[in-house]
Enzyme design. Sequence first.
Site, PDB file in Angstrom:
ATOM      1  N   HIS A 234     -45.380  -0.411 -35.755  1.00 19.84           N
ATOM      2  CA  HIS A 234     -45.336  -1.884 -35.752  1.00 19.84           C
ATOM      3  C   HIS A 234     -46.197  -2.436 -36.896  1.00 19.84           C
ATOM      4  O   HIS A 234     -45.820  -3.398 -37.564  1.00 19.84           O
ATOM      5  CB  HIS A 234     -45.816  -2.433 -34.406  1.00 19.84           C
TER       6      HIS A 234
ATOM      7  N   LEU B 127     -39.314 -22.448 -47.279  1.00 19.94           N
ATOM      8  CA  LEU B 127     -38.632 -21.608 -46.283  1.00 19.94           C
ATOM      9  C   LEU B 127     -39.052 -21.989 -44.858  1.00 19.94           C
ATOM     10  O   LEU B 127     -40.234 -22.164 -44.570  1.00 19.94           O
ATOM     11  CB  LEU B 127     -38.995 -20.133 -46.524  1.00 19.94           C
TER      12      LEU B 127
ATOM     13  N   ASP C 241     -35.646  -3.474 -36.176  1.00 21.95           N
ATOM     14  CA  ASP C 241     -35.677  -2.335 -35.261  1.00 21.95           C
ATOM     15  C   ASP C 241     -36.024  -1.037 -35.993  1.00 21.95           C
ATOM     16  O   ASP C 241     -35.643  -0.858 -37.147  1.00 21.95           O
ATOM     17  CB  ASP C 241     -34.295  -2.210 -34.584  1.00 21.95           C
TER      18      ASP C 241
HETATM   19  C1  FPP Z   1     -38.602  -3.052 -32.653  1.00 21.47           C
HETATM   20  O1  FPP Z   1     -38.762  -1.688 -33.029  1.00 21.47           O
HETATM   21  C2  FPP Z   1     -39.738  -3.843 -33.124  1.00 21.47           C
HETATM   22  C3  FPP Z   1     -40.520  -4.645 -32.336  1.00 21.47           C
HETATM   23  C4  FPP Z   1     -40.314  -4.806 -30.896  1.00 21.47           C
HETATM   24  C5  FPP Z   1     -41.671  -5.390 -32.906  1.00 21.47           C
HETATM   25  C6  FPP Z   1     -41.435  -6.010 -34.258  1.00 21.47           C
HETATM   26  C7  FPP Z   1     -42.685  -6.662 -34.710  1.00 21.47           C
HETATM   27  C8  FPP Z   1     -43.179  -6.618 -35.975  1.00 21.47           C
HETATM   28  C9  FPP Z   1     -42.508  -5.938 -37.110  1.00 21.47           C
HETATM   29  C10 FPP Z   1     -44.456  -7.352 -36.259  1.00 21.47           C
HETATM   30  C11 FPP Z   1     -44.146  -8.693 -36.912  1.00 21.47           C
HETATM   31  C12 FPP Z   1     -45.305  -9.579 -36.724  1.00 21.47           C
HETATM   32  C13 FPP Z   1     -45.248 -10.943 -36.709  1.00 21.47           C
HETATM   33  C14 FPP Z   1     -46.444 -11.731 -36.385  1.00 21.47           C
HETATM   34  C15 FPP Z   1     -44.008 -11.655 -37.016  1.00 21.47           C
HETATM   35  P1  FPP Z   1     -38.830  -0.589 -31.890  1.00 21.47           P
HETATM   36  O2  FPP Z   1     -40.243  -0.483 -31.422  1.00 21.47           O
HETATM   37  O3  FPP Z   1     -37.854  -0.907 -30.810  1.00 21.47           O
HETATM   38  O4  FPP Z   1     -38.405   0.708 -32.650  1.00 21.47           O
HETATM   39  P2  FPP Z   1     -37.633   1.976 -32.043  1.00 21.47           P
HETATM   40  O5  FPP Z   1     -36.240   1.510 -31.717  1.00 21.47           O
HETATM   41  O6  FPP Z   1     -37.660   2.950 -33.177  1.00 21.47           O
HETATM   42  O7  FPP Z   1     -38.402   2.451 -30.853  1.00 21.47           O
END
Ligand code: FPP
Length: 250
Positions: free
Chosen positions: A38, A132, A21
């Site tokens: 992201h 893994l 997050d």
């Molecule tokens: C939450 O942060 C994050 C996500 C919903 C997406 C996470 C995805 C990745 C890190 C890409 C990984 C890729 C693969 C293929 C595994 P948020 O957007 O809710 O952050 P915020 O709380 O600051 O708004």
Amino acid sequence: MIKAADISEQTLPRHIVVVMDGNGRWANKRLLPRAAGHKAGVNATRSIVENCASHKIEALTIFAFSSENWNRPQAEVKSLMSLFVSTITAEVKKLHKKNVCVKFIGDKTRFSDKLQNSINTSELLTENNTGLQLNIAANYGGRWDIMQASRKLYCDLQKTNADIDSIDEDALDKYLSLSHLAAPDLFIRTGGEQRISNFLIWQLAYTELYFVDTLWPDFSDDDFSEALQWYAGRQRRFGKTGQQIAEQGA
Ligand code: FPP
């Protein structure tokens, strides 16, 4: 700072799960679009996968997209979908070389054919790998998991005319998305929020919960070591008393 390498093998978790997050806030702080957060998050994801593989941790399960994330602005959902395709395509061969076995959990049917194809290709390519076990939760929700498991169990019970008393926790567990793995030992959530957000709600019953303020793209090797260090200091009791556990260990 104690490095992860210094933590004894017995006190390392076998299965780690992560809610990644804080990507959006990381981008906002830099006046960048959320999609950039992201994208930066992918680097932190790559690092934790490498760290887990090098410490011989058996399984890592990451929450990439929840069943509720479809409710985000369409532009963000679209950018996440294309990030998933490009990341899987770019990373899967490297993961295969590192003997990582990739599996997606969640309802894949809502994804585009293109994304479903890259998911299937990555699972097929890596399915016999013995290193893994990387589980990527995509369009996943803990309640959905329990519901789909219940449906499958019900169908099988009907076929065999089995008695209702044959339903116990193990019977349902067999149909859950992570039935092939031991329950998670360590849950890590970055970004400062202290909630589970419908991730693996069945499997987290006895998992140690670790929350950290660091935003996911900033989650470093040192942050990972700190989480492992914290875990190494936990006494896992599974409903027993501390004294019973101490006596078992003696
Ligand atoms: C939450 O942060 C994050 C996500 C919903 C997406 C996470 C995805 C990745 C890190 C890409 C990984 C890729 C693969 C293929 C595994 P948020 O957007 O809710 O952050 P915020 O709380 O600051 O708004």
